[in-house]
Scaffold this motif. Structure first.
Motif, PDB file in Angstrom:
ATOM      1  N   LEU B 151      19.315 -14.334 -10.227  1.00 39.31           N
ATOM      2  CA  LEU B 151      18.611 -13.072 -10.450  1.00 39.31           C
ATOM      3  C   LEU B 151      17.326 -13.311 -11.233  1.00 39.31           C
ATOM      4  O   LEU B 151      16.297 -12.674 -10.963  1.00 39.31           O
ATOM      5  CB  LEU B 151      19.505 -12.099 -11.227  1.00 39.31           C
ATOM      6  N   ASP B 153      15.644 -16.124 -11.195  1.00 39.55           N
ATOM      7  CA  ASP B 153      14.751 -16.774 -10.232  1.00 39.55           C
ATOM      8  C   ASP B 153      14.082 -15.737  -9.338  1.00 39.55           C
ATOM      9  O   ASP B 153      12.880 -15.803  -9.078  1.00 39.55           O
ATOM     10  CB  ASP B 153      15.547 -17.744  -9.343  1.00 39.55           C
ATOM     11  N   LEU B 154      14.872 -14.786  -8.879  1.00 43.85           N
ATOM     12  CA  LEU B 154      14.340 -13.734  -8.007  1.00 43.85           C
ATOM     13  C   LEU B 154      13.212 -13.002  -8.723  1.00 43.85           C
ATOM     14  O   LEU B 154      12.126 -12.801  -8.180  1.00 43.85           O
ATOM     15  CB  LEU B 154      15.461 -12.748  -7.658  1.00 43.85           C
ATOM     16  N   SER B 155      13.491 -12.631  -9.963  1.00 46.15           N
ATOM     17  CA  SER B 155      12.514 -11.907 -10.754  1.00 46.15           C
ATOM     18  C   SER B 155      11.264 -12.762 -10.961  1.00 46.15           C
ATOM     19  O   SER B 155      10.135 -12.274 -10.876  1.00 46.15           O
ATOM     20  CB  SER B 155      13.159 -11.535 -12.083  1.00 46.15           C
ATOM     21  N   ARG B 156      11.479 -14.048 -11.212  1.00 51.81           N
ATOM     22  CA  ARG B 156      10.359 -14.954 -11.424  1.00 51.81           C
ATOM     23  C   ARG B 156       9.529 -15.108 -10.155  1.00 51.81           C
ATOM     24  O   ARG B 156       8.302 -15.232 -10.210  1.00 51.81           O
ATOM     25  CB  ARG B 156      10.882 -16.311 -11.875  1.00 51.81           C
ATOM     26  N   SER B 157      10.213 -15.113  -8.989  1.00 53.01           N
ATOM     27  CA  SER B 157       9.491 -15.286  -7.735  1.00 53.01           C
ATOM     28  C   SER B 157       8.529 -14.125  -7.490  1.00 53.01           C
ATOM     29  O   SER B 157       7.574 -14.247  -6.738  1.00 53.01           O
ATOM     30  CB  SER B 157      10.460 -15.453  -6.561  1.00 53.01           C
ATOM     31  N   TYR B 158       8.766 -12.990  -8.131  1.00 49.99           N
ATOM     32  CA  TYR B 158       7.831 -11.858  -8.013  1.00 49.99           C
ATOM     33  C   TYR B 158       6.829 -11.856  -9.151  1.00 49.99           C
ATOM     34  O   TYR B 158       6.107 -10.876  -9.339  1.00 49.99           O
ATOM     35  CB  TYR B 158       8.603 -10.538  -7.997  1.00 49.99           C
ATOM     36  N   ARG B 159       6.835 -12.902  -9.949  1.00 51.11           N
ATOM     37  CA  ARG B 159       5.895 -13.036 -11.064  1.00 51.11           C
ATOM     38  C   ARG B 159       5.991 -11.857 -12.026  1.00 51.11           C
ATOM     39  O   ARG B 159       4.996 -11.413 -12.600  1.00 51.11           O
ATOM     40  CB  ARG B 159       4.461 -13.150 -10.538  1.00 51.11           C
ATOM     41  N   ALA B 160       7.199 -11.336 -12.191  1.00 53.18           N
ATOM     42  CA  ALA B 160       7.381 -10.209 -13.104  1.00 53.18           C
ATOM     43  C   ALA B 160       7.332 -10.709 -14.546  1.00 53.18           C
ATOM     44  O   ALA B 160       7.746 -11.823 -14.835  1.00 53.18           O
ATOM     45  CB  ALA B 160       8.721  -9.536 -12.832  1.00 53.18           C
ATOM     46  N   LYS B 164       9.442  -6.833 -18.141  1.00 51.85           N
ATOM     47  CA  LYS B 164       9.907  -6.134 -16.941  1.00 51.85           C
ATOM     48  C   LYS B 164      11.263  -6.682 -16.501  1.00 51.85           C
ATOM     49  O   LYS B 164      12.155  -5.932 -16.107  1.00 51.85           O
ATOM     50  CB  LYS B 164       8.879  -6.338 -15.824  1.00 51.85           C
ATOM     51  N   THR B 165      11.398  -8.009 -16.573  1.00 49.27           N
ATOM     52  CA  THR B 165      12.669  -8.634 -16.219  1.00 49.27           C
ATOM     53  C   THR B 165      13.773  -8.147 -17.146  1.00 49.27           C
ATOM     54  O   THR B 165      14.884  -7.857 -16.702  1.00 49.27           O
ATOM     55  CB  THR B 165      12.552 -10.168 -16.321  1.00 49.27           C
ATOM     56  N   LYS B 168      14.452  -4.320 -16.168  1.00 46.83           N
ATOM     57  CA  LYS B 168      14.957  -4.002 -14.836  1.00 46.83           C
ATOM     58  C   LYS B 168      16.088  -4.897 -14.387  1.00 46.83           C
ATOM     59  O   LYS B 168      16.746  -4.604 -13.403  1.00 46.83           O
ATOM     60  CB  LYS B 168      13.810  -4.102 -13.809  1.00 46.83           C
ATOM     61  N   VAL B 169      16.291  -6.025 -15.066  1.00 44.34           N
ATOM     62  CA  VAL B 169      17.343  -6.945 -14.628  1.00 44.34           C
ATOM     63  C   VAL B 169      18.364  -7.203 -15.736  1.00 44.34           C
ATOM     64  O   VAL B 169      19.544  -6.904 -15.584  1.00 44.34           O
ATOM     65  CB  VAL B 169      16.740  -8.291 -14.145  1.00 44.34           C
TER      66      VAL B 169
END
Ligand SMILES: Nc1ncnc2c1ncn2[C@@H]1O[C@H](COP(=O)(O)OP(=O)(O)OP(=O)(O)O)[C@@H](O)[C@H]1O
Ligand SMILES: [Mg+2]
Lengths: 255, 256
Positions: B151, B153-160, B164-165, B168-169
């Motif tokens: 999760l 990694d996913l957030s990082r892949s959107y450059r958040a 924000k991470t 939202k996560v």
């Protein structure tokens, strides 16, 4: 578009002993090209994708996208992980919108497209469900919708259809090809299935394990648009025999 | 199906309770047990009814102390957990301190605290807080640290951004853990408030129990105890209810 130049990746495990996951990987992927990666489990396919995505650093060599060195995740890149990785507290619909939200775009402008994508992947009517109310294959389709929603020009897909049954898998493959032909993108696609690798790809990258290496890059000379009927084409058979031989030859040799 | 469940979940326990009370009532008469040792349920109920107006005040005081301690434990515990998870330096600085506050028995702190902070409700709020905040910190920190790496990694892949991470996560992911801690904290807050009242007070259900027993008014002590446990159960239920509304994805689905 993507250039990997003598890339090496060694993981350090918690106990400190190194795992040599990728060894001397050199690969060029052209703009709008569809490249598939096949190879046995543990040969570093996921690792390769994460390196290109900028999620983990290489320990040697250079990676660049459109000439820019990859040090962190790039904008305009979509990633579909090997597991669905959904947010359990969000509905299916809001999970799809998660990508545009995290990218800082206005989710309200993507509501219609999100609905269309769900419809397209056979998830119409499931918008308000929570992920745990879906089957594994359905969850993975939600993850695919999420990656497609911002319409990235580069898609990195790690066994996106791994959790799907054979029939849905064929359907989704053809759907992905349709989207790719319509919206021109570059796709790097990992799979365990040799027929899938050939059906989708312009070029198939065959990998061998311990350490992960590229055994051969095979161009696929089959006409597009492709259909399932191609599986009966003699060229298809030649290609899949070739891939199979490359994967199994080193094992036979060590025996 | 539905009727079977109602019988199993409500009717059977209710009948068991009534039977136990009847047995208790009968035993006190049959064996002529003195009322200051073991009063009959009817005597407890009667005394409680006598005290109904005074009880309103005492219940309110204890409720106020409990909720105050609980609110503080959340308001301090959750941010503390965030600091601990995000900063390794703060973790090594704060964790020993937090564990230390837990190793000192709260009943031992209470008299000192009352000496320092003085009388009234506030010191009891502090005692309740000290008893209750530990599970909030530990559970929230566990929840925040348990975010699956994919999760992130996913957030990082959107450059958040990290913030924000978090919002939202990580925070929603930790929410069930926060509630697990809060459920323990609310029951501990009740205990903390009563402990505080035991050490020195002139109001509250704990105070009533203490003074009633010193005058051998066991019925009164019992009715105060019953009020106290009803309060604890209702508060626990309230936290569970808030959880149900805040985390609807946890409710078992499609199994009715
Ligand atoms: N985070 C990590 N830390 C340490 N070692 C890792 C890590 N991720 C992968 N590896 C190791 O690197 C090697 C390649 O793993 P990778 O996940 O890339 O394989 P794969 O080809 O994707 O396999 P599969 O087809 O089973 O998904 C494996 O030996 C694995 O143990
Ligand atoms: Mg993998």
């Amino acid at each position: 578009m993507i250039r990997l130049d003598h890339v090496d990746k060694t993981y350090r495990t918690r106990r400190g002993d190194p795992v040599h996951a990728l060894d001397d990987i050199t690969l060029d992927v052209g703009e709008n090209e569809f490249v598939t990666l096949v190879g046995p489990s543990g040969c570093g396919k996921s690792t390769l994708l994460k390196l290109v995505a900028g999620l983990t650093p290489a320990t040697g060599g250079a990676i660049s996208i459109r000439g820019q060195a990859v040090r962190e995740p790039f904008p305009d890149v979509g990633f579909v992980f090997q597991q669905p990785v959904l947010l359990p507290w969000r509905s299916v619909f809001d999970n799809v919108l998660f990508s545009v939200e995290m990218l800082g775009l206005d989710p309200r402008q993507y509501r219609k497209q999100a609905g269309d994508l769900l419809e397209l992947t056979g998830l119409g009517g499931f918008e308000t469900k929570y992920p745990r109310e879906l089957s594994g294959g359905m969850q993975q389709r939600v993850a695919i919708c999420r990656a497609l929603l911002p319409d990235p020009s580069l898609l990195l897909m790690d066994e996106p259809f791994g959790a799907l049954d054979a029939m849905t898998r064929e359907e989704m493959s053809l759907e992905l090809l349709r989207i790719w032909e319509e919206r021109r993108k570059t796709i790097l696609f990992v799979t365990h299935s040799i027929p899938e690798a050939i059906l989708l790809a312009d070029r198939v990258v065959v990998m061998t394990p311990r350490p992960g290496r590229i055994a051969r890059v095979l161009p696929v000379e089959l006409p597009r648009p492709r259909t399932m009927d191609l599986e009966f084409d003699p060229r298809f058979k030649t290609a899949s025999d070739e891939v199979r031989r490359l994967i199994f030859a080193p094992r036979m040799a060590t025996r | 199906m539905m009727r079977r469940r109602i019988v199993a979940e409500y009717v059977v326990p209710a009948l068991t309770l009534v039977a136990a009370l009847a047995l208790w009532e009968a035993a006190t008469y049959a064996f002529k047990i003195p009322r200051f040792i073991m009063p009959a349920p009817s005597a407890i109920l009667g005394e409680g009814w006598e005290w109904r107006y005074r009880f309103i005040h005492h219940t309110w005081v204890t409720l106020y102390e409990t909720l105050g301690g609980f609110a503080l434990s959340i308001a301090v515990g959750v941010p503390l957990a965030v600091l601990i998870v995000y900063s390794p330096a703060l973790r090594s600085a704060l964790y020993p301190l937090i564990v230390l506050t837990q190793s000192v028995p709260k009943i031992a702190i209470a008299p000192v605290l009352l000496l320092v902070v003085g009388h009234g409700e506030f010191p009891k709020v502090i005692v309740a807080f000290l008893v209750a905040f530990f599970p909030v910190v530990v559970d929230t920190a566990t929840g925040l640290a348990a975010t699956p790496p994919e999760l992130l990694d996913l957030s990082r892949s959107y450059r958040a951004s990290a913030f924000k991470t978090f919002l939202k996560v990580r925070l929603p992911m930790a929410l069930p853990f926060v509630f697990a801690g809060a459920k323990v904290a609310i029951t501990l807050s009740v205990i903390g408030a009563v402990v505080g009242e035991f050490v020195g007070s002139d109001a509250g259900l704990g105070y009533v129990i203490l003074s009633a027993t010193s005058y051998w008014k066991t019925e009164l002590a019992f009715s105060s105890m019953i009020l106290l446990s009803v309060m604890a159960i209702l508060l626990f239920g309230a936290v569970s209810l808030v959880e149900r509304f805040t985390c609807p994805w946890l409710a078992p689905a499609g199994e009715e």
